[in-house]
Write a protein that holds these residues in place. Structure first.
Motif, mmCIF file in Angstrom:
data_model
loop_
_atom_site.group_PDB
_atom_site.id
_atom_site.type_symbol
_atom_site.label_atom_id
_atom_site.label_comp_id
_atom_site.label_asym_id
_atom_site.label_seq_id
_atom_site.Cartn_x
_atom_site.Cartn_y
_atom_site.Cartn_z
ATOM 1 N N GLU A 169 0.840 -1.192 0.000
ATOM 2 C CA GLU A 169 0.000 0.000 0.000
ATOM 3 C C GLU A 169 0.876 1.242 0.000
ATOM 4 O O GLU A 169 1.864 1.314 0.732
ATOM 5 C CB GLU A 169 -0.882 -0.029 1.250
ATOM 6 N N HIS A 170 0.509 2.227 -0.823
ATOM 7 C CA HIS A 170 1.281 3.457 -0.949
ATOM 8 C C HIS A 170 0.396 4.678 -0.719
ATOM 9 O O HIS A 170 -0.769 4.689 -1.115
ATOM 10 C CB HIS A 170 1.919 3.553 -2.341
ATOM 11 N N ASP A 171 0.981 5.685 -0.105
ATOM 12 C CA ASP A 171 0.285 6.941 0.158
ATOM 13 C C ASP A 171 0.733 7.994 -0.842
ATOM 14 O O ASP A 171 1.929 8.158 -1.108
ATOM 15 C CB ASP A 171 0.584 7.433 1.578
ATOM 16 N N LEU A 172 -0.236 8.715 -1.365
ATOM 17 C CA LEU A 172 0.037 9.782 -2.322
ATOM 18 C C LEU A 172 0.410 11.051 -1.556
ATOM 19 O O LEU A 172 -0.321 11.498 -0.679
ATOM 20 C CB LEU A 172 -1.211 10.020 -3.177
ATOM 21 N N LEU A 173 1.570 11.637 -1.894
ATOM 22 C CA LEU A 173 2.044 12.835 -1.198
ATOM 23 C C LEU A 173 1.734 14.119 -1.953
ATOM 24 O O LEU A 173 1.503 15.157 -1.345
ATOM 25 C CB LEU A 173 3.560 12.741 -0.962
ATOM 26 N N GLU A 174 1.750 14.059 -3.269
ATOM 27 C CA GLU A 174 1.541 15.256 -4.103
ATOM 28 C C GLU A 174 0.290 15.054 -4.955
ATOM 29 O O GLU A 174 0.352 14.592 -6.098
ATOM 30 C CB GLU A 174 2.774 15.511 -4.983
ATOM 31 N N LYS A 175 -0.855 15.397 -4.419
ATOM 32 C CA LYS A 175 -2.129 15.088 -5.073
ATOM 33 C C LYS A 175 -2.367 15.920 -6.333
ATOM 34 O O LYS A 175 -3.156 15.527 -7.194
ATOM 35 C CB LYS A 175 -3.276 15.288 -4.089
ATOM 36 N N LEU A 211 6.719 11.759 -4.764
ATOM 37 C CA LEU A 211 5.290 11.743 -5.056
ATOM 38 C C LEU A 211 4.513 10.713 -4.248
ATOM 39 O O LEU A 211 3.339 10.930 -3.949
ATOM 40 C CB LEU A 211 5.057 11.500 -6.552
ATOM 41 N N SER A 212 5.134 9.593 -3.914
ATOM 42 C CA SER A 212 4.429 8.593 -3.117
ATOM 43 C C SER A 212 5.416 7.726 -2.348
ATOM 44 O O SER A 212 6.549 7.501 -2.787
ATOM 45 C CB SER A 212 3.525 7.721 -3.990
ATOM 46 N N VAL A 213 4.961 7.244 -1.183
ATOM 47 C CA VAL A 213 5.780 6.384 -0.327
ATOM 48 C C VAL A 213 4.884 5.298 0.274
ATOM 49 O O VAL A 213 3.659 5.398 0.264
ATOM 50 C CB VAL A 213 6.457 7.169 0.816
ATOM 51 N N SER A 214 5.536 4.280 0.810
ATOM 52 C CA SER A 214 4.841 3.201 1.510
ATOM 53 C C SER A 214 5.460 3.025 2.885
ATOM 54 O O SER A 214 6.691 3.089 3.029
ATOM 55 C CB SER A 214 4.964 1.899 0.705
#
Length: 302
Positions: A169-175, A211-214
């Protein structure tokens, strides 16, 4: 897009059976549209599988795309027939004077090696330098991303205590970033690697956007401010069964390996792989092709 590929490329029949829009050279020639020219540096051992995976992801846009497959001249692939390489691949010397709208540099199963121990490292450095002036945007995948970050920005990889293996699962940092337009705030990406890139090292470098991390898999997606470089540490191009095939391969070789995490689901009493990344994988490559390539590349490179 109609994917403009040779009529006898093995991927063509597979993609047509999946209802992917492919177009032969002869039909494409009669359309009054300038196709995007994408060069794919394929460093993966099973080249036909990788060709099919990438073309599948790039096959859902109204754009016409022409592909050039590239291999290093300083390395002889062992898992692909010479006839296939002769028919569909070229070398850097044959394209160095050309301009391309986009480039993809794949991963390679050589993470355990220092970069300067890779047989084609000097050639790869030359290609990456060349891309800055001859390519509108370059998309680096897995080891290709690590190699690109090291060469362009001096960010080195770090060995992990054990293989990072599964779907995370990854979280979006720069929407609001164009590359991830339309993404859910949480999405999934397969990973299969023994090395990692430090989040802190990325944040220290001006000109890079994380842009995204987990929480489990760490850094995933990075782009340069000028959008000419994209770095992706995972493998969203993977087929549903690819991680399972890698797991079974390592078991047969008696390589220490744990089952891929968050990947298998019990259905009718059997553990089967479940694909949770396909839609975002397609969207990512479509966004790159549209916003970073098509919207930015000149109609006439001259």
């Amino acid at each position: 897009m109609p994917i403009n590929i040779p009529a006898h490329l093995p991927a063509k029949q597979i993609l047509e059976s999946e209802n992917i829009f492919v177009m032969e050279d002869q039909r494409a020639f009669h359309q009054d549209i300038r196709p995007l020219n994408i060069v794919i540096l394929n460093l993966m051992p099973q080249k036909i599988k990788t060709e099919t995976q990438l073309l599948r992801l790039l096959g859902n846009s109204p754009l016409q795309v022409h592909f050039t497959f590239l291999i290093p001249s300083t390395h002889t692939p062992k898992n692909t027939s010479q006839q296939h390489l002769n028919d569909f691949y070229t070398t850097f010397e044959q394209i160095r004077d050309k301009k391309f709208d986009g480039m993809i540099i794949t991963g390679a199963p050589i993470e355990h090696l220092p970069y300067d121990h890779v047989s084609y490292w000097e050639e790869l450095k030359e290609i990456m330098d060349w891309s800055k002036e001859h390519v509108t945007s370059t998309f680096h995948i897995c080891w290709g991303a690590q190699a690109g970050l090291y060469h362009h920005y001096g960010i080195d990889k770090k060995m992990l205590p054990k293989k990072l293996f599964g779907v995370f699962e990854h979280d979006l940092l720069e929407k609001n970033e164009r590359l991830v337009r339309g993404f859910d705030e949480v999405y999934y990406v397969p990973h299969s690697r023994h090395t990692d890139i430090s989040i802190e090292d990325i944040k220290k470098v001006p000109g890079l956007k994380l842009l995204s991390v987990s929480q489990e898999a760490g850094v995933c997606l990075i782009a340069s401010d000028d959008e000419k470089q994209v770095f992706l540490t995972g493998h969203p191009e993977y087929d549903t069964t690819t991680l399972l095939e890698e797991y079974e391969r390592d078991l047969k070789k008696e390589v220490p390996i744990s089952p891929p995490k968050h990947y298998l689901k019990e259905i009718d009493g059997k553990q089967v792989p479940v694909n949770r990344w396909k839609s975002h994988a397609t969207l990512l490559f479509m966004n790159w092709l549209n916003y970073y390539v098509y919207q930015e590349t000149p109609y006439d490179w001259k």
